[in-house]
Scaffold this motif. Structure first.
Motif, short mmCIF file in Angstrom:
data_model
loop_
_atom_site.label_atom_id
_atom_site.label_comp_id
_atom_site.label_asym_id
_atom_site.label_seq_id
_atom_site.Cartn_x
_atom_site.Cartn_y
_atom_site.Cartn_z
N MET A 1 7.81 -2.51 30.72
CA MET A 1 6.83 -2.90 29.69
C MET A 1 7.28 -2.36 28.33
O MET A 1 7.64 -1.20 28.20
CB MET A 1 5.46 -2.33 30.07
CG MET A 1 4.38 -2.55 29.02
SD MET A 1 3.58 -4.17 29.11
CE MET A 1 2.53 -3.96 30.53
N LEU A 2 7.25 -3.26 27.34
CA LEU A 2 7.48 -2.85 25.95
C LEU A 2 6.10 -2.70 25.31
O LEU A 2 5.31 -3.64 25.30
CB LEU A 2 8.30 -3.93 25.22
CG LEU A 2 8.50 -3.73 23.72
CD1 LEU A 2 9.36 -2.50 23.45
CD2 LEU A 2 9.15 -4.97 23.09
N GLU A 3 5.84 -1.50 24.79
CA GLU A 3 4.54 -1.24 24.17
C GLU A 3 4.69 -0.84 22.72
O GLU A 3 5.44 0.09 22.39
CB GLU A 3 3.80 -0.16 24.95
CG GLU A 3 3.41 -0.61 26.36
CD GLU A 3 2.40 0.33 26.99
OE1 GLU A 3 1.20 0.23 26.66
OE2 GLU A 3 2.82 1.16 27.81
N ILE A 4 4.00 -1.56 21.87
CA ILE A 4 4.00 -1.33 20.42
C ILE A 4 2.61 -0.83 20.07
O ILE A 4 1.63 -1.57 20.22
CB ILE A 4 4.35 -2.63 19.67
CG1 ILE A 4 5.70 -3.16 20.15
CG2 ILE A 4 4.34 -2.41 18.16
CD1 ILE A 4 5.97 -4.61 19.77
N LYS A 5 2.53 0.40 19.61
CA LYS A 5 1.22 1.02 19.40
C LYS A 5 1.04 1.48 17.96
O LYS A 5 1.84 2.28 17.45
CB LYS A 5 1.03 2.21 20.34
CG LYS A 5 1.04 1.85 21.82
CD LYS A 5 0.89 3.09 22.67
CE LYS A 5 0.91 2.75 24.16
NZ LYS A 5 0.82 3.96 25.01
N ASN A 6 0.04 0.92 17.31
CA ASN A 6 -0.41 1.41 16.01
C ASN A 6 0.70 1.44 14.96
O ASN A 6 0.84 2.39 14.19
CB ASN A 6 -1.00 2.82 16.18
CG ASN A 6 -2.01 3.15 15.10
OD1 ASN A 6 -2.69 2.27 14.58
ND2 ASN A 6 -2.10 4.42 14.75
N ILE A 7 1.52 0.35 14.94
CA ILE A 7 2.64 0.29 14.00
C ILE A 7 2.12 -0.05 12.60
O ILE A 7 1.38 -1.02 12.40
CB ILE A 7 3.67 -0.77 14.44
CG1 ILE A 7 4.33 -0.34 15.74
CG2 ILE A 7 4.72 -1.00 13.36
CD1 ILE A 7 5.08 0.98 15.65
N HIS A 8 2.54 0.78 11.65
CA HIS A 8 2.11 0.61 10.26
C HIS A 8 3.33 0.67 9.35
O HIS A 8 4.15 1.58 9.45
CB HIS A 8 1.13 1.71 9.88
CG HIS A 8 0.52 1.55 8.52
ND1 HIS A 8 -0.53 0.69 8.27
CD2 HIS A 8 0.83 2.13 7.33
CE1 HIS A 8 -0.84 0.76 6.99
NE2 HIS A 8 -0.03 1.62 6.39
N VAL A 9 3.46 -0.36 8.49
CA VAL A 9 4.54 -0.39 7.50
C VAL A 9 3.92 -0.68 6.14
O VAL A 9 3.19 -1.66 5.97
CB VAL A 9 5.60 -1.47 7.84
CG1 VAL A 9 6.66 -1.54 6.74
CG2 VAL A 9 6.25 -1.18 9.19
N HIS A 10 4.25 0.18 5.20
CA HIS A 10 3.69 0.05 3.84
C HIS A 10 4.83 0.13 2.82
O HIS A 10 5.61 1.06 2.85
CB HIS A 10 2.68 1.16 3.59
CG HIS A 10 2.09 1.15 2.21
ND1 HIS A 10 0.92 0.47 1.93
CD2 HIS A 10 2.50 1.70 1.04
CE1 HIS A 10 0.63 0.63 0.64
NE2 HIS A 10 1.58 1.36 0.08
#
Length: 211
Positions: A1-10
């Motif tokens: 499983m690939l899990e992307i959690k709470n990714i933020h880019v500013h």
């Protein structure tokens, strides 16, 4: 499983990815759909770890390493005085027979300098190199751009082959029909977050969206 959690880019005084969450199972072909500027390429660059981001990306419950990913970018760069044959010599592959078959199907002039290739031919060459890497996670950013009709159908076959090998494929495209043909699910990206994930039986609902 690939899990992307709470990714933020500013950057540039705006949130490009806004606490994005996404889980993708092995053997899944996930389409990524969104308007220009929605953050599709930024998400891909974050996965490939070529830009700073906050949040967590894990593969099989461990921090994702760049070595686990092959990434076909929208625009591909090649040294001008290199032939297709020389370019592929940089890669090694456990699937030599399959790769030779793909090269033959794409009908690329392997002894010709890449600078004389069309954009579609360059895309095909980059795709072959990506396949030779043989990674469990495969990102295809607008792979159908500039590819001829025959090449599109070969691409369909390649994506299905990756699925049969239990690999993850994440593909973006402005040509929504190409996603319908290949994907198990389609994620709609808007305002820097995944607004909704559509299963195959729900794809018809996407026809009303404009991109």
């Amino acid at each position: 499983m690939l899990e992307i959690k709470n990714i933020h880019v500013h950057f540039k005084n705006q949130n490009v990815l806004n606490h994005l969450n996404l889980s993708i199972e092995e053997g899944c072909i996930l389409g990524l759909l969104g308007k220009n500027g929605a953050g599709k390429t930024t998400l891909f660059e974050s996965l490939y770890q070529s830009m700073p981001f906050s949040g967590d990306i894990t593969w099989k419950n461990k921090r994702l390493k760049r070595e686990m990913i092959s990434y076909l970018e929208t625009e591909n760069y090649f040294y001008p005085y290199i032939t297709g044959e020389e370019y592929l010599a940089y890669f090694t592959s456990k699937k030599e027979i399959e790769i030779k078959e793909i090269i033959e199907k794409f009908n690329l002039p392997m002894k010709k300098y890449v600078q004389y290739y069309s954009s579609g031919m360059k895309k095909k060459l980059a795709l072959i190199g990506m396949l030779m890497l043989d990674k469990p996670i495969n990102i295809l950013d607008e792979p159908f751009n500039g590819v001829d009709f025959e090449g599109v159908h070969i691409l369909y076959d390649i994506i299905r082959q990756l699925k049969s090998e239990n690999k993850i494929v994440i593909v973006s495209s402005h040509i929504i029909e190409t996603l319908f043909h290949t994907c198990d699910k389609i994620a709609f990206l808007q305002n820097g977050a995944i607004e909704r994930i559509y299963d195959k039986e729900e794809f018809s609902q996407l026809n009303v969206l404009k991109f």
